[in-house]
Write a protein that holds these residues in place. Structure first.
Motif, short mmCIF file in Angstrom:
data_model
loop_
_atom_site.label_atom_id
_atom_site.label_comp_id
_atom_site.label_asym_id
_atom_site.label_seq_id
_atom_site.Cartn_x
_atom_site.Cartn_y
_atom_site.Cartn_z
N GLY A 115 0.81 -1.21 0.00
CA GLY A 115 0.00 0.00 0.00
C GLY A 115 0.84 1.26 0.00
O GLY A 115 0.56 2.21 -0.73
N ALA A 116 1.90 1.25 0.81
CA ALA A 116 2.79 2.42 0.85
C ALA A 116 3.44 2.66 -0.51
O ALA A 116 3.56 3.81 -0.95
CB ALA A 116 3.86 2.22 1.93
N LEU A 117 3.83 1.59 -1.19
CA LEU A 117 4.43 1.74 -2.51
C LEU A 117 3.43 2.29 -3.53
O LEU A 117 3.77 3.14 -4.35
CB LEU A 117 4.99 0.40 -2.99
CG LEU A 117 6.25 -0.09 -2.28
CD1 LEU A 117 6.59 -1.51 -2.73
CD2 LEU A 117 7.42 0.85 -2.54
N LEU A 118 2.21 1.80 -3.48
CA LEU A 118 1.18 2.31 -4.40
C LEU A 118 0.91 3.80 -4.15
O LEU A 118 0.77 4.57 -5.11
CB LEU A 118 -0.11 1.50 -4.24
CG LEU A 118 -0.07 0.07 -4.74
CD1 LEU A 118 -1.35 -0.68 -4.36
CD2 LEU A 118 0.18 0.01 -6.24
N ILE A 119 0.83 4.18 -2.89
CA ILE A 119 0.63 5.60 -2.56
C ILE A 119 1.79 6.43 -3.10
O ILE A 119 1.60 7.50 -3.69
CB ILE A 119 0.45 5.80 -1.04
CG1 ILE A 119 -0.87 5.17 -0.59
CG2 ILE A 119 0.50 7.28 -0.67
CD1 ILE A 119 -1.00 5.03 0.92
N ALA A 120 3.01 5.92 -2.92
CA ALA A 120 4.19 6.64 -3.41
C ALA A 120 4.14 6.80 -4.93
O ALA A 120 4.44 7.88 -5.46
CB ALA A 120 5.46 5.91 -2.99
N VAL A 121 3.75 5.75 -5.65
CA VAL A 121 3.64 5.83 -7.11
C VAL A 121 2.65 6.92 -7.51
O VAL A 121 2.92 7.74 -8.39
CB VAL A 121 3.23 4.46 -7.70
CG1 VAL A 121 2.80 4.58 -9.16
CG2 VAL A 121 4.38 3.46 -7.57
N ALA A 122 1.49 6.92 -6.87
CA ALA A 122 0.48 7.92 -7.21
C ALA A 122 0.96 9.34 -6.90
O ALA A 122 0.73 10.27 -7.69
CB ALA A 122 -0.82 7.63 -6.45
N LEU A 123 1.63 9.52 -5.77
CA LEU A 123 2.12 10.85 -5.40
C LEU A 123 3.23 11.32 -6.34
O LEU A 123 3.27 12.50 -6.73
CB LEU A 123 2.60 10.86 -3.95
CG LEU A 123 1.51 10.69 -2.90
CD1 LEU A 123 2.13 10.55 -1.51
CD2 LEU A 123 0.53 11.84 -2.94
N ILE A 124 4.11 10.41 -6.73
CA ILE A 124 5.18 10.77 -7.66
C ILE A 124 4.59 11.12 -9.03
O ILE A 124 5.01 12.09 -9.67
CB ILE A 124 6.22 9.64 -7.76
CG1 ILE A 124 7.01 9.56 -6.45
CG2 ILE A 124 7.16 9.86 -8.94
CD1 ILE A 124 7.85 8.31 -6.30
N ALA A 125 3.58 10.36 -9.46
CA ALA A 125 2.94 10.66 -10.74
C ALA A 125 2.29 12.04 -10.73
O ALA A 125 2.44 12.81 -11.69
CB ALA A 125 1.88 9.59 -11.05
N LEU A 126 1.60 12.36 -9.65
CA LEU A 126 0.99 13.70 -9.55
C LEU A 126 2.06 14.77 -9.51
O LEU A 126 1.95 15.79 -10.21
CB LEU A 126 0.09 13.80 -8.32
CG LEU A 126 -0.54 15.17 -8.07
CD1 LEU A 126 -1.41 15.61 -9.24
CD2 LEU A 126 -1.33 15.16 -6.78
N SER A 127 3.10 14.55 -8.75
CA SER A 127 4.20 15.53 -8.66
C SER A 127 4.83 15.76 -10.02
O SER A 127 5.09 16.90 -10.41
CB SER A 127 5.27 15.05 -7.68
OG SER A 127 4.74 14.91 -6.39
N ALA A 128 5.07 14.69 -10.77
CA ALA A 128 5.66 14.82 -12.10
C ALA A 128 4.76 15.63 -13.03
O ALA A 128 5.24 16.49 -13.78
CB ALA A 128 5.95 13.44 -12.69
N GLY A 129 3.47 15.36 -12.97
CA GLY A 129 2.53 16.11 -13.79
C GLY A 129 2.48 17.58 -13.43
O GLY A 129 2.42 18.45 -14.31
N LEU A 130 2.52 17.86 -12.14
CA LEU A 130 2.49 19.27 -11.71
C LEU A 130 3.78 19.99 -12.08
O LEU A 130 3.75 21.16 -12.49
CB LEU A 130 2.24 19.34 -10.19
CG LEU A 130 0.86 18.88 -9.73
CD1 LEU A 130 0.79 18.85 -8.21
CD2 LEU A 130 -0.24 19.76 -10.30
#
Length: 134
Positions: A115-130
């Motif tokens: 779960g922690a890894l999935l959350i990290a993936v989603a947060l990194i994806a959003l950060s990259a997009g921003l």
């Protein structure tokens, strides 16, 4: 419907389940504390707290997700990854509560890490997009 319209509704409705969990936790602590035991009480609290805090994170995430200007498909994907991560991380505490032993790993601790890894993936994806939209 847009992902940023639907996914927050899922998060808000999930918060209702966390509220019910808080009620159950209070009931266990005040009436059945001896039945729950120290290990299970700790993991019940941890699962409940993580679920509440991480669901609040999803609401903020879904406010920012459209600003990354991803396609609807990617927004659905990243939103689903985030929600799956929240469920897995907090749910892992409850799985460990049911099957775990003191000082030993279980399927629950593995689920919490996934779960922690999935959350990290989603947060990194959003950060990259921003960052890309700067």
């Amino acid at each position: 419907m847009e992902p940023a319209e639907v996914l927050p509704i899922v998060s808000l409705l999930s918060i209702v389940t966390v509220e019910f969990g808080g009620h159950a936790l209070l009931r266990f602590i005040t009436t059945d504390r001896d039945k729950l035991g120290e290990l299970r009480e700790r993991f019940f609290r941890a699962g409940h707290a993580h679920a509440g805090v991480l669901l609040m994170l999803t609401l903020v995430y879904f406010l920012y997700l459209p600003r990354a200007r991803y396609s609807d498909g990617l927004e659905w994907t990243f939103g689903a990854i985030l929600l799956a991560g929240v469920l897995a991380q907090s749910g892992g505490f409850f799985v460990h509560l049911g099957i775990g032993q003191v000082g030993a790993r279980s399927a629950g601790t593995t689920l919490t890490r996934v779960g922690a890894l999935l959350i990290a993936v989603a947060l990194i994806a959003l950060s990259a997009g921003l960052i890309h939209e700067l």
